[in-house]
Scaffold this motif. Structure first.
Motif, short mmCIF file in Angstrom:
data_model
loop_
_atom_site.label_atom_id
_atom_site.label_comp_id
_atom_site.label_asym_id
_atom_site.label_seq_id
_atom_site.Cartn_x
_atom_site.Cartn_y
_atom_site.Cartn_z
N GLY A 267 5.39 -6.29 -1.26
CA GLY A 267 4.11 -6.77 -0.75
C GLY A 267 4.16 -7.05 0.74
O GLY A 267 3.24 -6.72 1.49
N VAL A 268 5.26 -7.65 1.19
CA VAL A 268 5.43 -7.90 2.63
C VAL A 268 5.44 -6.60 3.41
O VAL A 268 4.81 -6.46 4.47
CB VAL A 268 6.73 -8.70 2.88
CG1 VAL A 268 7.08 -8.71 4.37
CG2 VAL A 268 6.60 -10.11 2.36
N LEU A 269 6.16 -5.61 2.89
CA LEU A 269 6.25 -4.32 3.60
C LEU A 269 4.88 -3.70 3.79
O LEU A 269 4.55 -3.23 4.89
CB LEU A 269 7.15 -3.38 2.82
CG LEU A 269 7.39 -2.02 3.49
CD1 LEU A 269 8.32 -2.17 4.68
CD2 LEU A 269 7.97 -1.01 2.49
N VAL A 270 4.07 -3.70 2.74
CA VAL A 270 2.78 -3.03 2.84
C VAL A 270 1.83 -3.80 3.74
O VAL A 270 1.03 -3.21 4.48
CB VAL A 270 2.16 -2.81 1.43
CG1 VAL A 270 1.70 -4.11 0.81
CG2 VAL A 270 0.99 -1.84 1.51
N VAL A 271 1.90 -5.14 3.70
CA VAL A 271 0.99 -5.94 4.53
C VAL A 271 1.39 -5.89 6.01
O VAL A 271 0.53 -5.82 6.89
CB VAL A 271 0.96 -7.40 4.02
CG1 VAL A 271 0.24 -8.30 5.02
CG2 VAL A 271 0.26 -7.46 2.67
N VAL A 272 2.69 -5.92 6.29
CA VAL A 272 3.17 -5.98 7.68
C VAL A 272 3.21 -4.61 8.33
O VAL A 272 2.81 -4.44 9.50
CB VAL A 272 4.55 -6.66 7.74
CG1 VAL A 272 5.11 -6.61 9.18
CG2 VAL A 272 4.47 -8.09 7.27
N PHE A 273 3.68 -3.59 7.60
CA PHE A 273 3.92 -2.29 8.22
C PHE A 273 3.02 -1.17 7.71
O PHE A 273 3.05 -0.08 8.26
CB PHE A 273 5.38 -1.88 8.02
CG PHE A 273 6.37 -2.84 8.62
CD1 PHE A 273 6.54 -2.91 9.99
CD2 PHE A 273 7.11 -3.69 7.81
CE1 PHE A 273 7.44 -3.80 10.55
CE2 PHE A 273 8.02 -4.58 8.36
CZ PHE A 273 8.18 -4.65 9.73
N GLY A 274 2.25 -1.42 6.68
CA GLY A 274 1.41 -0.37 6.12
C GLY A 274 0.00 -0.40 6.71
O GLY A 274 -0.38 -1.34 7.40
N PRO A 275 -0.79 0.61 6.43
CA PRO A 275 -2.19 0.63 6.89
C PRO A 275 -3.01 -0.41 6.12
O PRO A 275 -2.68 -0.77 4.98
CB PRO A 275 -2.64 2.05 6.59
CG PRO A 275 -1.75 2.51 5.48
CD PRO A 275 -0.44 1.84 5.67
N ARG A 276 -4.08 -0.87 6.72
CA ARG A 276 -4.88 -1.92 6.09
C ARG A 276 -5.46 -1.47 4.75
O ARG A 276 -5.53 -2.27 3.81
CB ARG A 276 -6.00 -2.33 7.04
CG ARG A 276 -5.53 -3.08 8.27
CD ARG A 276 -6.69 -3.53 9.12
NE ARG A 276 -6.24 -4.28 10.31
CZ ARG A 276 -7.07 -4.78 11.21
NH1 ARG A 276 -8.39 -4.60 11.08
NH2 ARG A 276 -6.58 -5.45 12.23
N TRP A 277 -5.87 -0.22 4.67
CA TRP A 277 -6.53 0.24 3.45
C TRP A 277 -5.59 0.27 2.25
O TRP A 277 -6.01 0.29 1.10
CB TRP A 277 -7.13 1.65 3.65
CG TRP A 277 -6.12 2.69 4.05
CD1 TRP A 277 -5.82 3.09 5.31
CD2 TRP A 277 -5.29 3.48 3.17
NE1 TRP A 277 -4.86 4.08 5.31
CE2 TRP A 277 -4.53 4.34 4.00
CE3 TRP A 277 -5.14 3.55 1.80
CZ2 TRP A 277 -3.61 5.24 3.50
CZ3 TRP A 277 -4.22 4.46 1.28
CH2 TRP A 277 -3.47 5.29 2.11
N LEU A 278 -4.27 0.21 2.53
CA LEU A 278 -3.30 0.28 1.43
C LEU A 278 -2.90 -1.11 0.92
O LEU A 278 -2.33 -1.22 -0.17
CB LEU A 278 -2.06 1.03 1.91
CG LEU A 278 -1.01 1.43 0.88
CD1 LEU A 278 -1.62 2.32 -0.20
CD2 LEU A 278 0.17 2.12 1.56
N ALA A 279 -3.21 -2.17 1.67
CA ALA A 279 -2.69 -3.50 1.34
C ALA A 279 -3.25 -4.02 0.02
O ALA A 279 -2.48 -4.35 -0.90
CB ALA A 279 -3.00 -4.46 2.47
N VAL A 280 -4.55 -4.12 -0.10
CA VAL A 280 -5.15 -4.71 -1.32
C VAL A 280 -4.83 -3.90 -2.56
O VAL A 280 -4.39 -4.46 -3.59
CB VAL A 280 -6.68 -4.88 -1.13
CG1 VAL A 280 -7.33 -5.33 -2.44
CG2 VAL A 280 -6.97 -5.89 -0.03
N PRO A 281 -5.00 -2.55 -2.55
CA PRO A 281 -4.62 -1.79 -3.75
C PRO A 281 -3.15 -1.98 -4.13
O PRO A 281 -2.82 -2.02 -5.33
CB PRO A 281 -4.91 -0.34 -3.35
CG PRO A 281 -5.94 -0.43 -2.28
CD PRO A 281 -5.61 -1.67 -1.53
N SER A 282 -2.28 -2.10 -3.13
CA SER A 282 -0.86 -2.26 -3.44
C SER A 282 -0.59 -3.61 -4.10
O SER A 282 0.19 -3.69 -5.07
CB SER A 282 -0.02 -2.13 -2.16
OG SER A 282 -0.14 -0.83 -1.60
N ILE A 283 -1.18 -4.68 -3.59
CA ILE A 283 -0.99 -6.01 -4.19
C ILE A 283 -1.54 -6.02 -5.61
O ILE A 283 -0.91 -6.58 -6.53
CB ILE A 283 -1.66 -7.09 -3.33
CG1 ILE A 283 -1.07 -7.08 -1.91
CG2 ILE A 283 -1.48 -8.46 -3.96
CD1 ILE A 283 0.42 -7.26 -1.86
#
Length: 395
Positions: free
Chosen positions: A114-130
């Protein structure tokens, strides 16, 4: 360039910090898995194999980032999918009643994903990933949760920890990046201000240089051509003499040098220059008793020009105002590379404090000597003549 470096430095800091956090999370997960009773894992090869794959992937991912490779959104998505699979598989392969406890090592790595996607991923990927990670965790522990509803608090806490931890990491990363951008903008503004100041200073220096050159040429014209024309216009000398015609020719050559930019009329040797000054003033009717000895070689060109111009004007003043038609010029070296020039007349004299500022005593004599790093002392008494003493010493 500095702004880009600042943002890159911020990204390196984030990689190091969250890489260290991920290391700690995987270390805790590994300790929990190893210390768990083996009866908790009906198929330990799969459970520990997934841990090994996930840990190795973490090393490759953050190791590359530490060496400067960018963490792409594909790498972030692969990390989320890998941990999502582990959440489901490990949860299902843990003995009944233990999937929500320490035996399920995937909870801490899920936070790391979760940290990886929020800190280094694109914004559109954060919520779906969590949402995906939370759903996979529920899918893995659903059997135990369905059997014992009292475990709902633990499940909710684990999911809440995943959400809150990733949100906190995202806020921290946003603050670091915003601080880096602010620092970069401040540096850029400071550099722009420095460039503007440098440009302004350069323009000012250019203006001052042009003004100095204009004043230099005016002084030289005042001391040479204008003096010759004044003498001729006032009828103070016979215009038909060979001396006066030669002086006019020299003045004409000087004017031509100004037009062509050659400046050949300005002597570079102090001794020969003083001889020319004496010759020019003699051509305008001034008798000069010139005594010179031990003049140093290597006097800088701008100093030579200033000393000759000041000497010429001092003699011009003696010719115009002393009323005797005679002056004494003494030039000596001081043995240490310095020069002393003395111009004396025994004429009308004047009151120095009442002298008018202009291109005479002040402009053509004192100011130009001071500008060249020398000193000029002018003493005079009405009826007793005038003495101009010019000194220059190398630094």
């Amino acid at each position: 360039m500095l702004a880009v470096d600042g943002r890159q430095q911020a990204e390196r800091v984030l990689v190091r910090v969250f890489g260290a956090v991920r290391l700690a999370q995987y270390a805790a997960a590994g300790v929990a898995a190893v210390s768990t009773d083996r009866s908790a894992y009906p198929r330990p090869g799969v459970v520990f194999g997934l841990y090994a794959v996930a840990a190795a992937w973490s090393v490759v991912l953050y190791g590359g980032a530490l060496r400067g490779r960018r963490i792409t959104w594909l790498a972030v998505a692969a990390d989320v999918l890998l941990i999502g699979v582990a959440l489901v598989v490990v949860g299902r392969l843990t003995a009944p009643g233990q999937a929500i406890g320490w035996a399920n090592w995937t909870v801490a790595p899920a936070n790391a994903a979760g940290v990886l996607v929020v800190v280094f991923g694109p914004r559109w990927l954060a919520v779906p990933s969590i949402l995906l990670l939370s759903g996979c965790y529920l899918a893995g522990v659903w059997r135990d949760l369905a059997a014992d509803s009292s475990l709902l608090a633990s499940v909710t806490g684990n999911i809440g920890s995943l959400v809150m931890f990733t949100v906190a990491a995202g806020l921290a990363a946003a603050w670091v990046r915003a601080s880096a951008r602010a620092a970069d903008e401040a540096h850029a503004a400071a550099l722009a201000a420095q460039r503007q100041a440098a440009d302004a200073a350069a323009r000012m220096a250019s203006v001052e240089a042009r003004d100095w050159e204009r004043r230099r040429q005016y002084r030289n014209l005042h001391d040479t051509v204008l003096s010759t024309l004044t003498v001729g216009a006032m009828g103070q000398i016979d215009l038909n003499t060979e001396q006066f015609r030669s002086q006019c020719e020299r003045d004409a050559r000087y004017l031509r040098s100004l037009i062509t930019g050659s400046d050949d009329a300005v002597p570079t040797d102090l001794g020969s220059g003083l001889g020319r000054v004496v010759r020019d003033l003699a051509a305008l009717g001034l008798r000069i008793d010139h005594n010179s000895a031990e003049l140093p070689a290597g006097v800088p060109g701008h100093v030579t020009e200033a000393l000759l111009g000041a000497t010429r004007e001092a003699l011009n003043n003696a010719r115009k105002h002393a009323g005797t038609g005679q002056a004494w010029l003494t030039t000596r070296g001081d043995g240490a590379g310095g020069v002393r020039v003395t111009v004396v007349d025994r004429g009308a004299g004047f009151v120095p404090t009442a002298a008018r500022s202009g291109y005479g005593l002040l402009g053509s004599i004192r100011h130009r000597v001071v500008e060249a790093g020398g000193q000029c002392d002018i003493t005079s008494t009405p009826g007793e003549g005038t003495t101009v003493e010019i000194t220059w010493k190398p630094l």
